[in-house]
Scaffold this motif. Structure first.
Motif, PDB file in Angstrom:
ATOM      1  N   LEU A   1      14.116 -49.049  18.077  1.00  0.00           N
ATOM      2  CA  LEU A   1      14.441 -48.855  16.309  1.00  0.00           C
ATOM      3  C   LEU A   1      15.203 -49.834  15.704  1.00  0.00           C
ATOM      4  O   LEU A   1      15.881 -50.309  16.086  1.00  0.00           O
ATOM      5  N   PRO A   2      13.750 -49.682  14.389  1.00  0.00           N
ATOM      6  CA  PRO A   2      14.076 -50.764  13.607  1.00  0.00           C
ATOM      7  C   PRO A   2      15.044 -51.279  13.088  1.00  0.00           C
ATOM      8  O   PRO A   2      16.430 -49.840  12.535  1.00  0.00           O
ATOM      9  N   LYS A   3      16.399 -52.105  13.478  1.00  0.00           N
ATOM     10  CA  LYS A   3      17.697 -51.937  12.614  1.00  0.00           C
ATOM     11  C   LYS A   3      17.081 -52.113  11.253  1.00  0.00           C
ATOM     12  O   LYS A   3      16.291 -52.138  10.508  1.00  0.00           O
ATOM     13  N   GLY A   4      18.038 -51.210  10.281  1.00  0.00           N
ATOM     14  CA  GLY A   4      17.700 -50.701   8.244  1.00  0.00           C
ATOM     15  C   GLY A   4      17.578 -49.142   8.437  1.00  0.00           C
ATOM     16  O   GLY A   4      17.106 -48.881   6.838  1.00  0.00           O
ATOM     17  N   ASP A   5      16.622 -48.852   9.055  1.00  0.00           N
ATOM     18  CA  ASP A   5      15.768 -47.508   9.210  1.00  0.00           C
ATOM     19  C   ASP A   5      17.024 -46.444   9.014  1.00  0.00           C
ATOM     20  O   ASP A   5      18.479 -46.487   9.808  1.00  0.00           O
ATOM     21  N   LYS A   6      16.638 -45.396   7.636  1.00  0.00           N
ATOM     22  CA  LYS A   6      18.214 -44.686   7.555  1.00  0.00           C
ATOM     23  C   LYS A   6      17.192 -43.032   6.998  1.00  0.00           C
ATOM     24  O   LYS A   6      15.943 -43.547   6.347  1.00  0.00           O
ATOM     25  N   TYR A   7      17.776 -42.771   7.637  1.00  0.00           N
ATOM     26  CA  TYR A   7      17.306 -40.981   7.713  1.00  0.00           C
ATOM     27  C   TYR A   7      18.099 -39.832   6.329  1.00  0.00           C
ATOM     28  O   TYR A   7      19.305 -40.562   6.910  1.00  0.00           O
ATOM     29  N   ASP A   8      17.261 -38.990   6.106  1.00  0.00           N
ATOM     30  CA  ASP A   8      18.088 -38.178   5.105  1.00  0.00           C
ATOM     31  C   ASP A   8      18.824 -37.042   5.911  1.00  0.00           C
ATOM     32  O   ASP A   8      19.934 -36.696   6.134  1.00  0.00           O
ATOM     33  N   LEU A   9      18.490 -36.748   7.598  1.00  0.00           N
ATOM     34  CA  LEU A   9      18.465 -35.864   8.621  1.00  0.00           C
ATOM     35  C   LEU A   9      18.284 -36.741  10.302  1.00  0.00           C
ATOM     36  O   LEU A   9      17.290 -37.384  10.505  1.00  0.00           O
ATOM     37  N   ILE A  10      19.301 -36.053  10.381  1.00  0.00           N
ATOM     38  CA  ILE A  10      18.975 -36.435  12.150  1.00  0.00           C
ATOM     39  C   ILE A  10      19.214 -35.671  12.850  1.00  0.00           C
ATOM     40  O   ILE A  10      19.956 -34.998  13.230  1.00  0.00           O
ATOM     41  N   VAL A  11      18.144 -34.956  14.123  1.00  0.00           N
ATOM     42  CA  VAL A  11      18.091 -33.991  14.496  1.00  0.00           C
ATOM     43  C   VAL A  11      18.378 -33.930  16.247  1.00  0.00           C
ATOM     44  O   VAL A  11      17.485 -34.945  16.454  1.00  0.00           O
ATOM     45  N   ALA A  12      18.782 -33.971  16.695  1.00  0.00           N
ATOM     46  CA  ALA A  12      19.844 -34.583  18.374  1.00  0.00           C
ATOM     47  C   ALA A  12      19.014 -33.212  18.808  1.00  0.00           C
ATOM     48  O   ALA A  12      20.513 -32.338  18.701  1.00  0.00           O
ATOM     49  N   ASN A  13      18.580 -32.844  20.250  1.00  0.00           N
ATOM     50  CA  ASN A  13      18.514 -32.203  21.347  1.00  0.00           C
ATOM     51  C   ASN A  13      18.678 -32.479  22.277  1.00  0.00           C
ATOM     52  O   ASN A  13      17.665 -32.896  23.077  1.00  0.00           O
ATOM     53  N   PRO A  14      19.593 -33.334  23.029  1.00  0.00           N
ATOM     54  CA  PRO A  14      19.606 -34.598  23.887  1.00  0.00           C
ATOM     55  C   PRO A  14      19.872 -34.069  25.006  1.00  0.00           C
ATOM     56  O   PRO A  14      20.098 -32.462  25.331  1.00  0.00           O
ATOM     57  N   PRO A  15      20.073 -34.286  26.626  1.00  0.00           N
ATOM     58  CA  PRO A  15      20.154 -34.253  28.016  1.00  0.00           C
ATOM     59  C   PRO A  15      21.436 -33.473  27.888  1.00  0.00           C
ATOM     60  O   PRO A  15      22.080 -34.462  27.002  1.00  0.00           O
ATOM     61  N   TYR A  16      22.217 -32.315  28.201  1.00  0.00           N
ATOM     62  CA  TYR A  16      23.451 -32.109  27.761  1.00  0.00           C
ATOM     63  C   TYR A  16      24.474 -30.903  29.140  1.00  0.00           C
ATOM     64  O   TYR A  16      24.975 -30.916  28.729  1.00  0.00           O
ATOM     65  N   VAL A  17      22.589 -31.330  29.983  1.00  0.00           N
ATOM     66  CA  VAL A  17      24.305 -30.260  30.934  1.00  0.00           C
ATOM     67  C   VAL A  17      24.073 -30.660  32.007  1.00  0.00           C
ATOM     68  O   VAL A  17      24.532 -31.495  32.564  1.00  0.00           O
ATOM     69  N   ASP A  18      26.329 -30.292  31.982  1.00  0.00           N
ATOM     70  CA  ASP A  18      27.217 -31.234  33.007  1.00  0.00           C
ATOM     71  C   ASP A  18      26.594 -30.961  34.335  1.00  0.00           C
ATOM     72  O   ASP A  18      26.289 -30.022  34.740  1.00  0.00           O
TER      73      ASP A  18
ATOM     74  N   PRO B   1       7.624 -42.296  28.203  1.00  0.00           N
ATOM     75  CA  PRO B   1       6.882 -41.909  27.561  1.00  0.00           C
ATOM     76  C   PRO B   1       5.549 -40.999  27.845  1.00  0.00           C
ATOM     77  O   PRO B   1       4.270 -40.631  27.711  1.00  0.00           O
ATOM     78  N   GLU B   2       5.867 -40.039  29.420  1.00  0.00           N
ATOM     79  CA  GLU B   2       4.440 -38.825  29.090  1.00  0.00           C
ATOM     80  C   GLU B   2       5.712 -37.509  28.590  1.00  0.00           C
ATOM     81  O   GLU B   2       4.475 -37.212  28.212  1.00  0.00           O
ATOM     82  N   ALA B   3       6.222 -37.607  28.368  1.00  0.00           N
ATOM     83  CA  ALA B   3       7.180 -36.886  27.050  1.00  0.00           C
ATOM     84  C   ALA B   3       5.672 -36.509  26.171  1.00  0.00           C
ATOM     85  O   ALA B   3       5.463 -35.985  25.137  1.00  0.00           O
ATOM     86  N   LEU B   4       6.717 -38.133  25.505  1.00  0.00           N
ATOM     87  CA  LEU B   4       5.635 -38.251  24.214  1.00  0.00           C
ATOM     88  C   LEU B   4       4.283 -38.074  24.053  1.00  0.00           C
ATOM     89  O   LEU B   4       3.218 -38.215  23.474  1.00  0.00           O
TER      90      LEU B   4
ATOM     91  N   ASN C   1      -0.515 -38.258  10.446  1.00  0.00           N
ATOM     92  CA  ASN C   1       0.066 -39.103   8.927  1.00  0.00           C
ATOM     93  C   ASN C   1       1.612 -38.903   8.602  1.00  0.00           C
ATOM     94  O   ASN C   1       2.213 -39.013   7.678  1.00  0.00           O
ATOM     95  N   VAL C   2       2.259 -37.810   9.297  1.00  0.00           N
ATOM     96  CA  VAL C   2       3.411 -36.974   9.285  1.00  0.00           C
ATOM     97  C   VAL C   2       4.682 -37.270  10.072  1.00  0.00           C
ATOM     98  O   VAL C   2       5.715 -37.766   9.703  1.00  0.00           O
ATOM     99  N   VAL C   3       3.956 -37.179  11.187  1.00  0.00           N
ATOM    100  CA  VAL C   3       5.365 -37.566  12.680  1.00  0.00           C
ATOM    101  C   VAL C   3       4.447 -38.354  13.568  1.00  0.00           C
ATOM    102  O   VAL C   3       3.522 -38.715  14.032  1.00  0.00           O
ATOM    103  N   THR C   4       5.571 -39.202  13.135  1.00  0.00           N
ATOM    104  CA  THR C   4       4.878 -40.489  14.731  1.00  0.00           C
ATOM    105  C   THR C   4       5.974 -40.621  15.519  1.00  0.00           C
ATOM    106  O   THR C   4       7.223 -40.541  15.387  1.00  0.00           O
ATOM    107  N   PRO C   5       5.251 -40.476  16.621  1.00  0.00           N
ATOM    108  CA  PRO C   5       5.926 -40.343  18.370  1.00  0.00           C
ATOM    109  C   PRO C   5       6.356 -42.754  18.421  1.00  0.00           C
ATOM    110  O   PRO C   5       5.858 -42.803  18.089  1.00  0.00           O
ATOM    111  N   ILE C   6       7.710 -42.481  19.066  1.00  0.00           N
ATOM    112  CA  ILE C   6       8.300 -43.669  19.172  1.00  0.00           C
ATOM    113  C   ILE C   6       8.985 -43.050  20.552  1.00  0.00           C
ATOM    114  O   ILE C   6      10.167 -42.535  21.089  1.00  0.00           O
ATOM    115  N   LYS C   7       8.988 -44.753  21.247  1.00  0.00           N
ATOM    116  CA  LYS C   7       9.482 -44.945  22.494  1.00  0.00           C
ATOM    117  C   LYS C   7      10.368 -45.427  22.239  1.00  0.00           C
ATOM    118  O   LYS C   7      10.784 -47.010  22.346  1.00  0.00           O
TER     119      LYS C   7
END
Length: 342
Positions: A218-235, A188-191, A205-211
């Motif tokens: 996320l609501p089941k059934g939501d569909k996106y054209d594009l998913i971009v993910a930059n998750p934590p990835y440092v080993d 929530p602090e990042a948001l 009205n364009v970008v919606t922050p979601i926790k």
């Protein structure tokens, strides 16, 4: 013993060369002895080199790092021209620059956390230590409109692990506000930081922050054209051996298990359920690219050839994600079993 070792003049030279200036000496020099932007930038470069700071939070060299500190204090946007370099700084500006420089060098705090600004896709974003500093090579794909991986402009986009919101906002701006963008983060602090940047660009009205914990909330059934993910990835190894500057960033936004793929596995397993039939997943795994390929040797990850630098960004279609879904799901289970999670 060297013939010159007993020469006091030479010994004093060695001492001056070998001993970096103290914080008090740096502040005094910047505040009292220097005048122009170029004077201060040149001196900061010398101080950075003497103290061997690490750059990598928005710049890749000492000159640009020093210039960003000075321009931030002057409330100027890059790039810097000759007239700026030769302009004189006020006493108050030099005092502030000296304070920032001391914290940057002695405390190893990344510059964007001291200036509250970072740049991504040519845009300025507010940042503080609640989020990692924007630096994703995904920016290159945004600037190219994800060509050739998207054959049409997306209507709905999901930015997973949004942090400051820089990727979500850059995508919204690139597509002229015509695409709805959901910006997801578990923290929530990042948001809160994300919201600051959304407001700065009038994109409420364009970008919606979601926790959400990845896709879990996320609501089941939501569909996106594009998913971009930059998750934590440092080993774990890289996390333990990162330069001191990275310790100012949130640990949870960097590390992701022994091989850096804990979050990536979950995204790979669930992303297809949230993509339209012709949708794609774009994900960054950075230096954990090798771990990813080793973990899933049968998966045809398409790693993007990034012209501006960076690595570990790949593209998969919904069809590919579905084809290897069981492999991704089994990998989560086996990884949990190894780590004793239930």
């Amino acid at each position: 013993m060297s013939k010159l070792s007993d020469n006091p003049d030479i010994a004093s030279i060695y001492k001056l060369l070998d001993d970096p200036p103290t914080s008090q000496e740096m502040e005094a020099a910047i505040t009292n002895e220097l005048s122009t932007v170029q004077d201060v930038v040149r001196y900061l470069v010398s101080c950075f080199a003497a103290h061997q700071i690490y750059v990598g939070h928005g710049t890749d060299n000492y000159w640009d790092e020093a210039l960003e500190i000075v321009q931030a204090v002057m409330h100027l946007q890059p790039p810097c021209d000759d007239s700026t370099l030769t302009s004189r700084l006020t006493h108050e500006e030099r005092v502030l620059i000296a304070k920032i420089a001391r914290l940057r060098i002695i405390e190893r705090i990344p510059t964007p956390y001291l200036t509250h600004r970072a740049f991504f896709c040519g845009r300025e974003f507010y940042v503080d230590s609640r989020v990692i500093v924007p630096r994703s090579p995904i920016g290159e794909l945004i600037e190219n409109g994800f060509d050739p991986y998207l054959d049409r402009e997306p209507q709905r986009i999901l930015d997973m692990c949004t942090g400051s919101g820089c990727i979500a906002i850059a995508m919204a701006l690139h597509f002229d506000g015509e695409a709805e963008v959901d910006a997801v983060d578990i923290d929530p602090e990042a948001l809160e930081v994300c919201n600051i940047n959304i407001g700065a660009y009038d994109l409420e009205n364009v970008v919606t922050p979601i926790k959400s914990d990845l896709f879990n909330d996320l609501p089941k059934g939501d569909k996106y054209d594009l998913i971009v993910a930059n998750p934590p990835y440092v080993d774990r190894y890289d996390l333990d051996n990162m330069p001191e500057e990275y310790h100012s960033e949130p640990d949870a936004a960097l590390g992701s298990g022994d091989d850096g793929l804990d979050c990536a596995r979950r995204i790979l397993a669930d992303a297809a359920d949230f993509l339209k039939d012709d949708g794609i997943l774009v994900m960054e795994v950075g230096n954990s690219e090798e771990h990813l390929v080793d973990a899933f040797p049968m998966v045809p990850f398409h790693f993007v050839d990034l012209k501006k630098g960076g690595s570990g960004v790949f593209v998969l279609s919904k069809e590919q994600l579905q084809a290897y879904h069981q492999l991704f799901a089994d990998s989560i289970k086996s990884n949990d079993d190894v780590n004793g999670e239930h």
